[in-house]
Motif scaffolding. Structure first.
Motif, mmCIF file in Angstrom:
data_model
loop_
_atom_site.group_PDB
_atom_site.id
_atom_site.type_symbol
_atom_site.label_atom_id
_atom_site.label_comp_id
_atom_site.label_asym_id
_atom_site.label_seq_id
_atom_site.Cartn_x
_atom_site.Cartn_y
_atom_site.Cartn_z
ATOM 1 N N UNK A 58 36.260 43.685 30.540
ATOM 2 C CA UNK A 58 37.273 43.184 31.460
ATOM 3 C C UNK A 58 36.779 43.299 32.902
ATOM 4 N N UNK A 59 37.045 42.279 33.705
ATOM 5 C CA UNK A 59 36.703 42.297 35.121
ATOM 6 C C UNK A 59 37.944 42.610 35.949
ATOM 7 N N UNK A 60 37.782 43.441 36.945
ATOM 8 C CA UNK A 60 38.891 43.743 37.845
ATOM 9 C C UNK A 60 39.153 42.591 38.794
ATOM 10 N N UNK A 61 38.091 42.017 39.330
ATOM 11 C CA UNK A 61 38.181 40.896 40.266
ATOM 12 C C UNK A 61 37.174 39.823 39.901
ATOM 13 N N UNK A 62 37.479 38.955 38.937
ATOM 14 C CA UNK A 62 36.574 37.831 38.673
ATOM 15 C C UNK A 62 36.271 37.080 39.968
ATOM 16 N N UNK A 63 34.988 36.858 40.211
ATOM 17 C CA UNK A 63 34.539 36.353 41.512
ATOM 18 C C UNK A 63 33.582 35.185 41.340
ATOM 19 N N UNK A 77 38.287 34.547 44.366
ATOM 20 C CA UNK A 77 38.528 35.617 43.414
ATOM 21 C C UNK A 77 39.899 35.491 42.773
ATOM 22 N N UNK A 78 40.085 36.203 41.684
ATOM 23 C CA UNK A 78 41.394 36.344 41.059
ATOM 24 C C UNK A 78 41.454 37.706 40.392
ATOM 25 N N UNK A 79 42.520 37.957 39.678
ATOM 26 C CA UNK A 79 42.650 39.160 38.863
ATOM 27 C C UNK A 79 42.931 38.790 37.416
ATOM 28 N N UNK A 80 42.504 37.582 37.024
ATOM 29 C CA UNK A 80 42.813 37.076 35.692
ATOM 30 C C UNK A 80 41.619 37.284 34.771
ATOM 31 N N UNK A 82 41.482 38.190 30.673
ATOM 32 C CA UNK A 82 42.347 38.439 29.517
ATOM 33 C C UNK A 82 41.565 38.441 28.215
ATOM 34 N N UNK A 83 42.124 39.102 27.221
ATOM 35 C CA UNK A 83 41.568 39.074 25.872
ATOM 36 C C UNK A 83 42.720 39.130 24.879
ATOM 37 N N UNK A 84 42.399 39.210 23.593
ATOM 38 C CA UNK A 84 43.429 39.223 22.548
ATOM 39 C C UNK A 84 42.837 39.838 21.290
ATOM 40 N N UNK A 85 43.687 40.164 20.358
ATOM 41 C CA UNK A 85 43.234 40.747 19.097
ATOM 42 C C UNK A 85 42.252 39.805 18.417
ATOM 43 N N UNK A 86 41.167 40.320 17.924
ATOM 44 C CA UNK A 86 40.064 39.646 17.215
ATOM 45 C C UNK A 86 39.054 39.016 18.162
ATOM 46 N N UNK A 87 39.266 39.086 19.471
ATOM 47 C CA UNK A 87 38.276 38.538 20.401
ATOM 48 C C UNK A 87 37.309 39.629 20.830
ATOM 49 N N UNK A 88 36.030 39.302 20.883
ATOM 50 C CA UNK A 88 35.012 40.251 21.326
ATOM 51 C C UNK A 88 34.699 40.104 22.810
ATOM 52 N N UNK A 89 35.369 39.167 23.490
ATOM 53 C CA UNK A 89 35.079 38.912 24.897
ATOM 54 C C UNK A 89 36.368 38.812 25.705
ATOM 55 N N UNK A 90 36.189 38.809 27.033
ATOM 56 C CA UNK A 90 37.287 38.595 27.971
ATOM 57 C C UNK A 90 37.118 37.230 28.624
ATOM 58 N N UNK A 91 38.254 36.575 28.860
ATOM 59 C CA UNK A 91 38.282 35.259 29.494
ATOM 60 C C UNK A 91 38.665 35.426 30.964
ATOM 61 N N UNK A 92 37.797 34.963 31.855
ATOM 62 C CA UNK A 92 37.994 35.137 33.292
ATOM 63 C C UNK A 92 38.227 33.775 33.953
ATOM 64 N N UNK A 93 39.236 33.727 34.833
ATOM 65 C CA UNK A 93 39.619 32.454 35.450
ATOM 66 C C UNK A 93 39.777 32.605 36.953
ATOM 67 N N UNK A 94 39.114 31.727 37.698
ATOM 68 C CA UNK A 94 39.251 31.672 39.157
ATOM 69 C C UNK A 94 39.461 30.215 39.549
ATOM 70 N N UNK A 95 40.479 29.953 40.356
ATOM 71 C CA UNK A 95 40.707 28.605 40.886
ATOM 72 C C UNK A 95 40.263 28.568 42.333
ATOM 73 N N UNK A 96 39.362 27.642 42.643
ATOM 74 C CA UNK A 96 38.901 27.436 44.016
ATOM 75 C C UNK A 96 39.697 26.271 44.594
ATOM 76 N N UNK A 97 40.452 26.532 45.630
ATOM 77 C CA UNK A 97 41.326 25.512 46.205
ATOM 78 C C UNK A 97 40.849 25.136 47.600
ATOM 79 N N UNK A 98 41.452 24.099 48.174
ATOM 80 C CA UNK A 98 41.122 23.674 49.526
ATOM 81 C C UNK A 98 39.783 22.990 49.655
#
Length: 491
Positions: A58-63, A77-80, A82-98
């Protein structure tokens, strides 16, 4: 339901700032488990791009570092994460706007070793011709998916030397702006990891093991996302939900399915579609503008009357609903009513299950969606689900209109032929009266928006990149030329 995920996805817009800004949060320290993989892009409104990737922890601040050159002098950056049961990885999401429209930027997720590029969406009203790729029902290729051999129950293996659909799309990558995997851009039935049980029973992959806590399912998902990264790291990869995102092994032996394999769990965590800027819901329904086109993604699985993947539907998936009753159709009516046809003369909709097709059709989908699409003059409707290619006429309430004669009804194209372990389907003969061309072969569509009156498609054979079918939709209307609201690319 995933209230925490839904909320996190909704607020995944991160502010951009100079790299040296004092308020910039410290990026996560790089370790072996923070190296980015499965990098993927999506449009995020008319001035944004969503950058997503997976990590082993898990990342604290996906960058994301980005800029107009390789100096990457900006940060988002974001704070998103996430993971779920049966997943071996975390999904990180950052939206770059402007961002600036139709502009190429360089970018790199934190802890990455390579720098990539993305190009932002064309401004609504830009009348420059462009193309987009459409695929449907594409699964993993290779030892855990479609290859040159198949197990019991599989069909239509690749011939030695055949290209896969991913390889074919890669060879055309300079020809299209984005991929729509959702009839799959694109739309539905992603990876087919839920076929793990079927493949194990057939002796195609690891001997049957129902106590591995979802390890094979997770492995197939990761293999697919690793394969498709060749496309998704530089091209926006827009997706929609299909029935295989809702269930495990298409509804059979549900007692063996773990929570992480049901109710669109992996789909909801992995992707980040522009639902927030378009007023949609999660990755299920959304819209976006690109040049001369307003694109709309429908959810043909849940959230409308008698939806097939909901409890008491035709399947055994027991998925959803994901919004209050009537929300999706109310959103669709509002979204289509707000389209400025002077800026985006074309309206293209997509949803996984077809209702005009030469085999079993989704009559519930037709009852829910067709009246709204007709009322608002939608031009083109794209579907998948059926594992062949079928080009139809334009159709209104079952009555065909020829696409070269200024039709008032939507033109329907079905393509679920991108390829996966089960192989291809054989449509029912005689074909339905609206059918105009049927091809049973692995392939994908390249759509080209030429101007406000002409929109064409080519069905391309994945195996050797040859064009197997072409057609052009012609509308009799006046074009309003320009690069933007003032014709110069400015608003």
């Amino acid at each position: 339901m995933f209230p925490k995920l839904a909320a996190a996805t909704a607020v995944a817009v991160a502010a951009t700032t100079a790299l040296a800004a004092a308020k910039c949060k410290t990026p996560d320290q790089c370790t072996g488990t923070t190296v980015p993989s499965q990098i993927r892009l999506a449009y995020a409104g008319d001035k944004g791009v969503a950058v997503s990737w997976n990590t082993g922890s898990k990342l604290t601040n996906p960058t994301v570092y980005f800029g107009k050159d390789k100096k990457l002098n900006r940060i988002a950056q974001s704070q998103v994460s996430t993971t779920y049961a049966t997943s071996s990885t975390y999904n990180n999401h950052v939206v770059i706007d402007g961002l600036e429209a139709d502009t190429t930027y360089y970018y790199k997720p934190n802890c990455g070793s390579e720098t990539y590029t993305f190009t932002t969406s064309r401004r609504a009203g830009d009348d420059t011709p462009f193309s987009f790729a459409m695929i449907g029902d594409m699964g993993t290729f290779g030892p855990d998916g479609l290859g040159t051999t198949v197990g019991k129950g599989g069909a239509n293996p690749l011939k030695p030397g055949d290209l896969t659909t991913i390889q074919s799309l890669s060879s055309f990558k300079d020809k299209y702006d984005f991929i729509w995997h959702g009839k799959s851009p694109r739309f539905g039935d992603i990876a087919y990891a839920d076929s793990w049980l079927k493949e194990e029973k057939a002796g195609y992959i690891t001997p049957l093991n129902t106590t591995d806590r979802g390890a094979v399912y997770d492995r197939i998902l990761n293999e697919f996302y690793d394969e498709v990264e060749e496309l998704s790291k530089t091209k926006p990869y827009m997706v929609g939900p299909g029935n295989h995102e809702a269930n495990c092994d298409n509804g059979s032996d549900l007692s063996l399915c773990l929570p992480g394999q049901l109710n669109f769990t992996g789909y909801r965590h992995h992707w980040n579609m522009p639902s927030t800027p378009s007023g949609g819901v999660e990755n299920f329904w959304y819209s976006f503008d690109h040049g001369m086109v307003h694109f709309v993604m429908l959810n043909t699985e849940t959230d409308f009357p008698n939806a097939p993947d909901e409890p008491n539907g035709e399947g055994a998936e027991n998925a959803g609903p994901f919004a209050p009753s009537g929300a999706q159709l109310a959103w669709l009516k509002k979204d289509l009513a707000s389209v400025d046809r002077k800026k985006t003369p074309w309206v293209v909709a997509a949803g996984h299950r077809p209702w005009y097709v030469s085999t079993s059709a989704c009559t519930e989908c037709r009852a829910a969606f067709e009246p709204i699409l007709l009322e608002h003059g939608v031009d083109l409707v794209l579907h998948g689900h059926k594992h062949f290619y079928e080009r139809h006429a334009a159709v209104a309430n079952g009555v065909a209109q020829e696409i070269t004669a200024n039709p008032t009804a939507p033109w329907y194209v079905v393509n679920g032929a991108a390829g996966h372990y089960d192989g291809l389907d054989v449509p029912t003969t005689p074909y339905v009266s609206t059918s105009r061309e049927v091809i049973v072969a692995y392939g994908w569509n390249l759509f080209t928006v030429h101007n406000c009156t002409h929109l064409s498609t080519s069905f391309i054979s994945s195996s050797n990149n040859t064009v197997l079918d072409t057609a052009t939709l012609i509308k009799d209307r006046k074009c309003h030329g320009g690069k933007g609201e003032d014709g110069k690319g400015n608003h």
